[in-house]
Design a protein around this motif. Structure first.
Motif, PDB file in Angstrom:
ATOM      1  N   GLY A 262       0.825  -1.200   0.000  1.00 24.96           N
ATOM      2  CA  GLY A 262       0.000   0.000   0.000  1.00 24.96           C
ATOM      3  C   GLY A 262       0.858   1.249   0.000  1.00 24.96           C
ATOM      4  N   VAL A 263       0.352   2.321  -0.611  1.00 23.16           N
ATOM      5  CA  VAL A 263       1.020   3.623  -0.602  1.00 23.16           C
ATOM      6  C   VAL A 263      -0.016   4.685  -0.245  1.00 23.16           C
ATOM      7  N   ASP A 264       0.480   5.810   0.258  1.00 25.52           N
ATOM      8  CA  ASP A 264      -0.430   6.870   0.702  1.00 25.52           C
ATOM      9  C   ASP A 264      -0.943   7.715  -0.452  1.00 25.52           C
ATOM     10  N   ALA A 265      -0.157   7.838  -1.500  1.00 26.84           N
ATOM     11  CA  ALA A 265      -0.592   8.582  -2.686  1.00 26.84           C
ATOM     12  C   ALA A 265       0.113   7.981  -3.897  1.00 26.84           C
ATOM     13  N   TYR A 266      -0.589   7.998  -5.061  1.00 30.66           N
ATOM     14  CA  TYR A 266      -0.001   7.426  -6.263  1.00 30.66           C
ATOM     15  C   TYR A 266      -0.469   8.219  -7.473  1.00 30.66           C
ATOM     16  N   TRP A 267       0.518   8.576  -8.328  1.00 32.05           N
ATOM     17  CA  TRP A 267       0.232   9.262  -9.574  1.00 32.05           C
ATOM     18  C   TRP A 267       0.441   8.243 -10.699  1.00 32.05           C
ATOM     19  N   PRO A 268      -0.644   7.613 -11.201  1.00 35.10           N
ATOM     20  CA  PRO A 268      -0.495   6.505 -12.155  1.00 35.10           C
ATOM     21  C   PRO A 268       0.209   6.893 -13.452  1.00 35.10           C
ATOM     22  N   GLU A 269      -0.102   8.073 -14.005  1.00 36.68           N
ATOM     23  CA  GLU A 269       0.489   8.452 -15.291  1.00 36.68           C
ATOM     24  C   GLU A 269       1.997   8.620 -15.197  1.00 36.68           C
ATOM     25  N   GLN A 270       2.467   9.082 -14.037  1.00 36.19           N
ATOM     26  CA  GLN A 270       3.904   9.292 -13.871  1.00 36.19           C
ATOM     27  C   GLN A 270       4.584   8.143 -13.129  1.00 36.19           C
ATOM     28  N   ALA A 328       9.946  14.710  -9.017  1.00 41.46           N
ATOM     29  CA  ALA A 328       9.758  13.299  -9.368  1.00 41.46           C
ATOM     30  C   ALA A 328       8.716  13.143 -10.471  1.00 41.46           C
ATOM     31  N   LEU A 329       7.646  13.942 -10.403  1.00 43.36           N
ATOM     32  CA  LEU A 329       6.603  13.861 -11.437  1.00 43.36           C
ATOM     33  C   LEU A 329       7.133  14.340 -12.792  1.00 43.36           C
ATOM     34  N   MET A 330       7.911  15.428 -12.768  1.00 43.57           N
ATOM     35  CA  MET A 330       8.437  15.975 -14.020  1.00 43.57           C
ATOM     36  C   MET A 330       9.479  15.060 -14.657  1.00 43.57           C
ATOM     37  N   ALA A 331      10.198  14.306 -13.815  1.00 41.05           N
ATOM     38  CA  ALA A 331      11.250  13.425 -14.326  1.00 41.05           C
ATOM     39  C   ALA A 331      10.691  12.152 -14.939  1.00 41.05           C
ATOM     40  N   ALA A 332       9.380  11.925 -14.799  1.00 44.60           N
ATOM     41  CA  ALA A 332       8.784  10.675 -15.293  1.00 44.60           C
ATOM     42  C   ALA A 332       8.987  10.508 -16.791  1.00 44.60           C
ATOM     43  N   GLY A 333       8.949  11.619 -17.540  1.00 40.61           N
ATOM     44  CA  GLY A 333       9.080  11.524 -18.987  1.00 40.61           C
ATOM     45  C   GLY A 333      10.462  11.107 -19.451  1.00 40.61           C
ATOM     46  N   ASP A 334      11.456  11.245 -18.585  1.00 40.82           N
ATOM     47  CA  ASP A 334      12.829  10.884 -18.946  1.00 40.82           C
ATOM     48  C   ASP A 334      13.176   9.451 -18.558  1.00 40.82           C
ATOM     49  N   ARG A 335      12.251   8.742 -17.920  1.00 42.83           N
ATOM     50  CA  ARG A 335      12.539   7.380 -17.471  1.00 42.83           C
ATOM     51  C   ARG A 335      11.936   6.367 -18.436  1.00 42.83           C
ATOM     52  N   GLU A 336      12.442   5.162 -18.347  1.00 40.04           N
ATOM     53  CA  GLU A 336      11.814   4.060 -19.067  1.00 40.04           C
ATOM     54  C   GLU A 336      10.408   3.854 -18.518  1.00 40.04           C
TER      55      GLU A 336
END
Length: 346
Positions: A262-270, A328-336
């Motif tokens: 379980g996690v307290d918050a999750y941003w699925p798109e990122q 962390a959200l902005m860096a999502a586009g640079d990750r696999e």
């Protein structure tokens, strides 16, 4: 002239003026007042009175709360007041932080910290005072000696050295058997923003108080209170700092596979997860930490970024923590791309 000769035999009434209403016998000798004169002034019906051994009140009426506090500190630090420094090899203990040799603790300290659940100072029969463990002192009158291996760094409250809230709580709880009183004090510590639950539990553990059922029950309530407050701070951080809305309090699973945790918050798109560390430092912490570390490593192997926040970080630097999440959200586009996971409500 000998060393026992008074330095300046002046009229005694001058001592009670200028705010000097409380002196040690050593300080009186420095003013030229002999032990015999002090004893004469403190006779029944006399103008002075002995508040504590070696501490004299220079008026006949009852002491004020401030006089009791300072009297207890003078009594507890009387070696220094007498001009005898406390050094290793004497009492075996060095002075405390900043040269402090006595620190107010327990209920009196909590009252000074502003706790409404602590009794007013005039109603306390005794004032708890922390001293190094090997000091040769005993509890007497309004002074109750509490020994410690190491004095905490005190907080100055109205000129009085006071133990930090978590330590004062532990010393107060050690002397309380009323479960309701313990619960009220611990709850106010968290609701009032005086300290984090983990700090309280650390001190209670150090004082070996978690074997008492009424203390354990109060701690469980304290942790629930602290968790709720931390979650509210998290919601406020996301809202006030313009972060995109996550899904809250969810479980993550691999499709048709195992439960990831379980996690307290999750941003699925990122693929960014946020966890609050509201663990208390109790005996089961090692197992909890190991499980937490395994979950974090597993999520990160799947390409999910895990942001870890503590209650203190949220309380003291919400803007900075919001920046960490935003990065962390902005860096999502640079990750696999992360592995696909199923998101379920908890």
């Amino acid at each position: 002239m000998t060393h026992n000769t008074p330095l300046s035999p002046r009229p005694l009434h001058h001592l009670a003026h200028g705010g000097r209403r409380l002196l040690t016998t050593a300080q009186l000798r420095a003013h030229g007042v002999s032990a015999t004169e002090t004893e004469e002034q403190c006779r029944p019906g006399g103008p002075w009175q002995q508040l504590l051994p070696g501490v004299v009140l220079l008026h006949p009426g009852p002491p004020t709360s401030e006089e009791r506090l300072h009297g207890v500190l003078l009594y507890a630090a009387r070696e220094r007041a007498a001009g005898v420094p406390v050094q290793p090899g004497g009492d075996g203990q060095p002075p405390g932080p900043g040269g402090t040799e006595a620190v107010i603790t327990g209920l009196a300290a909590l009252t000074l910290h502003g706790f409404s659940a602590a009794p007013p100072l005039p109603s306390l029969e005794a004032i708890d005072v922390l001293v190094p463990r090997l000091r040769r002192l005993r509890s007497t009158g309004c002074a109750r000696i509490v020994r410690t291996l190491a004095l905490p760094t005190p907080v100055q409250v109205t000129g009085v050295p006071v133990a930090p809230v978590a330590r004062a709580l532990a010393d107060a709880v050690a002397a309380l058997t009323d479960a309701g009183a313990v619960r009220r004090l611990l709850t106010e510590a968290v609701r009032g923003g005086h300290c984090e639950p983990a700090a309280v539990v650390r001190e209670l553990t150090r004082a070996r108080l978690l074997s008492r059922p009424h203390v354990v029950d109060a701690v469980d309530s304290l942790l629930a209170e602290g968790r709720a407050m931390t979650e509210e701070r998290l919601y406020r951080m996301v809202r006030e700092h313009g972060l995109p809305d996550p899904v809250w309090n969810v479980d993550l699973r691999l499709p048709g596979g195992p439960h990831l945790g379980g996690v307290d918050a999750y941003w699925p798109e990122q693929a960014v997860a946020l966890e609050l560390d509201t663990r208390a430092h109790r005996q089961e912490d090692d197992a909890l930490w190991s499980e937490y570390a395994r979950k974090r490593e597993h999520l990160e192997r799947l390409g999910i970024t895990v942001v870890h926040l503590t209650p203190r970080k949220l309380r003291d630097s919400a803007e900075q923590q919001a920046a960490v999440v935003r990065t962390a959200l902005m860096a999502a586009g640079d990750r696999e791309p992360a592995a696909y996971v199923v998101v379920l409500p908890r």
